[in-house]
Design an enzyme around this catalytic site. Structure first.
Site, PDB file in Angstrom:
ATOM      1  N   ASN A   1     -10.665   1.946   3.581  1.00 24.91           N
ATOM      2  CA  ASN A   1     -10.299   1.878   2.096  1.00 24.91           C
ATOM      3  C   ASN A   1     -11.488   1.240   1.114  1.00 24.91           C
ATOM      4  OD1 ASN A   1      -8.504   2.391  -0.383  1.00 24.91           O
ATOM      5  ND2 ASN A   1      -8.497   0.085  -0.187  1.00 24.91           N
TER       6      ASN A   1
ATOM      7  N   TRP B   1       1.780   1.852  -3.383  1.00 22.36           N
ATOM      8  CA  TRP B   1       0.665   2.470  -4.288  1.00 22.36           C
ATOM      9  C   TRP B   1       0.889   3.958  -4.202  1.00 22.36           C
ATOM     10  CZ3 TRP B   1      -2.655   1.380  -7.968  1.00 22.36           C
ATOM     11  CH2 TRP B   1      -3.703   2.457  -8.452  1.00 22.36           C
TER      12      TRP B   1
ATOM     13  N   GLU C   1       1.022  -1.223  -0.040  1.00 22.35           N
ATOM     14  CA  GLU C   1       0.055  -0.047   0.058  1.00 22.35           C
ATOM     15  C   GLU C   1       0.720   1.257   0.098  1.00 22.35           C
ATOM     16  OE1 GLU C   1      -3.172  -0.042  -0.367  1.00 22.35           O
ATOM     17  OE2 GLU C   1      -2.972  -2.166  -0.577  1.00 22.35           O
TER      18      GLU C   1
ATOM     19  N   TRP D   1      -9.366   7.598  -7.864  1.00 23.37           N
ATOM     20  CA  TRP D   1     -10.546   7.994  -8.580  1.00 23.37           C
ATOM     21  C   TRP D   1     -10.410   7.470  -9.977  1.00 23.37           C
ATOM     22  CZ3 TRP D   1     -15.450   8.958  -7.349  1.00 23.37           C
ATOM     23  CH2 TRP D   1     -15.701   9.363  -5.771  1.00 23.37           C
TER      24      TRP D   1
ATOM     25  N   TRP E   1     -20.849  11.070 -19.310  1.00 23.74           N
ATOM     26  CA  TRP E   1     -21.280  11.807 -17.841  1.00 23.74           C
ATOM     27  C   TRP E   1     -22.587  12.489 -17.851  1.00 23.74           C
ATOM     28  CZ3 TRP E   1     -18.534   8.629 -14.819  1.00 23.74           C
ATOM     29  CH2 TRP E   1     -17.091   8.506 -15.237  1.00 23.74           C
TER      30      TRP E   1
ATOM     31  N   TRP F   1     -15.863  11.455 -12.467  1.00 18.46           N
ATOM     32  CA  TRP F   1     -15.216  11.042 -11.150  1.00 18.46           C
ATOM     33  C   TRP F   1     -14.639  12.476 -10.822  1.00 18.46           C
ATOM     34  CZ3 TRP F   1     -10.029  12.660 -11.641  1.00 18.46           C
ATOM     35  CH2 TRP F   1      -9.660  12.903 -13.120  1.00 18.46           C
TER      36      TRP F   1
END
Length: 481
Positions: free
Chosen positions: A348, A285, A282, A389, A313, A366
């Site tokens: 998370n 990331w 993590e 996102w 969208w 988003w």
């Protein structure tokens, strides 16, 4: 006015608000020049991205903690407000500084500020020093064989692990002298909320500062790392480290976290080692997100996959507001969004579910979710926020396929089986059983009445049907072809 005749070495603090394992601060202290700690709050430069509300509250508390730490060593943090380039030029002139030390940023605005600072230093014959500290691995050090940035996480992380480990963390430097110049009081930065004071939940849940960051890391290693791999998707009982805001503001450095976790893993059992491996992934990331932002500066605003610029969208202010306020009629989504509003944080797993709901169930951009998280998260990190996102929306690097659409009811039943998370944050549903609380619209009218739940009254009905929303989302995806 600086102390003494010696030309000071300025340490320009940004998102590195700590004393330990701070290369820039240590280099300045070792130089023998008086150290001048400086923080610039820039909410005037046009291309700056102002901090969101929750981050501003945290920043105020973190700056106060940093000033107290410096005071314990005989120094003080100089605060200035204004356009970064103008403030730096003024401070360099006022102090006749010999050097400027700073921790390298990988954010677009931060990098542009560094270029401007380097030019100012050249013009004034001031030594300019860049230092590491924001990431485990520098972006230029982890690239593909043809020199390009990685866009898939697993090979990126393998390449990181093949490199030498991050440098062993340094302690707090020994200071021989400090310098100072005029600054503004902390309150002049106007970071704290004015009336109404909405930050009570943040104060109750968080303690910013370097000492609190070290305590959080120790508590995680000692109490939760052994179960992290299995329980990190949990919604209750705080199964994770909650280090993200401390890392974002640099109250603790990633190398400090890396070495503490690695040391504990080497001395621990198989569960501890497994938890450490999952946790460091993590942390990887986080690096991956920053490397992406470094290579693709438009990441916070534009899809990494260009075809998604044509995605159909919707615009629906009522639906967006319902999502923001935790009034969608889906209990897990609403619980997470209310937790976010009150505490500035959510687990998370909840982040993935609410993000999927926004972009796939509601078909809203988003960028709307990224902007809301930016304003409400205490760990609102430009790189992580944007990359995550885009991952959920299917338009980023190593993204989840857009057709993978979380069912919020199934996610709720799996990760909050007894409904305790929902009861905490959606108390109007507390009287429902663990069977009915995940989808109250499926409960019998008598069951709802007995629990004092009135759909459309005390609690909203679902603002969208899952099956219909899923079909609509897939049709939108098909339109890109």
């Amino acid at each position: 006015m600086t102390s003494g005749a010696a030309r000071p070495a300025i340490v320009w603090f940004r998102k590195d608000l700590r004393l330990a394992d701070h290369e820039a601060l240590t280099a300045a202290a070792r130089s023998g020049a008086p150290v001048l700690p400086l923080y610039i709050h820039d909410d005037e430069t046009e291309d700056a991205r102002p901090e969101g509300g929750a981050s501003r509250w945290w920043l105020h508390e973190s700056l106060k903690a940093l000033d107290a730490s410096l005071a314990a060593h005989g120094g003080a943090l100089v605060l200035r407000r204004g356009r970064t380039r103008d403030v730096l030029a003024t401070v360099l002139r006022e102090t006749n500084a010999s050097a400027l030390h700073l921790t390298r940023s990988c954010e677009p605005f931060g990098s542009r500020c560094e270029d401007a600072a380097a030019a100012l230093c050249r013009d004034r014959d001031v030594a300019f020093h860049h230092h590491r500290g924001r990431l485990l691995f520098a972006p230029e050090d982890v690239v593909t064989k043809d020199g390009r940035p990685y866009r898939v996480f697993t090979p990126f992380w393998k390449a990181c692990l093949a490199r030498p480990a991050p440098p062993v963390p340094m302690g707090v430097p020994k200071f021989t002298d400090f310098a100072s110049t005029d600054g503004v009081p902390l309150d002049a930065l106007e970071l704290q909320p004015s009336r109404p004071d909405w930050a009570g939940g943040l104060r109750a849940d968080w303690t910013p500062g370097e000492e609190a960051a070290r305590n959080a890391l120790s508590a995680f290693i000692e109490e939760r790392m052994a179960t992290y791999a299995e329980r990190r998707d949990g919604l209750r009982a705080n199964p994770t480290s909650r280090l993200s805001p401390h890392l974002h503001f640099g109250e603790i450095g990633p190398a400090q976290v890396w070495h503490a976790v690695t040391h504990a893993a080497e001395a621990g059992n198989s569960a501890v080692r497994k938890g450490a491996q999952a946790f460091l992934r993590e942390l990887g990331w986080r690096d991956f997100s920053y490397h992406l932002l470094h290579s693709f500066p438009a990441l916070p605003d534009s899809p990494l996959r260009p075809e998604f610029a044509r995605f159909p969208w919707r615009k629906d202010e009522a639906a967006l507001t319902a999502w923001q306020r935790g009034q969608t009629g889906y209990p897990m989504v609403d619980a997470a969004m209310r937790q976010l509003w009150q505490t500035g944080w959510m687990p998370n797993r909840a982040r993935m579910v609410v993000a999927s709901f926004l972009v796939k169930h509601l078909l809203l951009p988003w960028q709307e979710g990224e902007a809301w998280f930016w304003d409400t998260l205490v760990d609102a990190d430009l790189a992580n926020n944007a990359a995550s996102w885009q991952w959920v929306a299917g338009c980023g690097a190593d993204a989840a396929p857009y057709f993978r659409i979380f069912n919020p009811v199934l996610q709720s039943r799996k990760f909050d089986a007894d409904g305790g998370y929902i009861r905490t944050w959606v108390p109007e549903l507390a009287g429902l059983s663990s069977r009915d609380i995940h989808a109250p619209w499926e409960a019998a009218p008598a069951v709802l009445a007995a629990a004092n739940v009135e759909l459309g009254g005390t609690y909203p009905g679902p603002i969208v049907d899952h099956a219909a929303a899923r079909a609509r989302a897939l049709r939108a995806l098909e339109s890109l072809k």
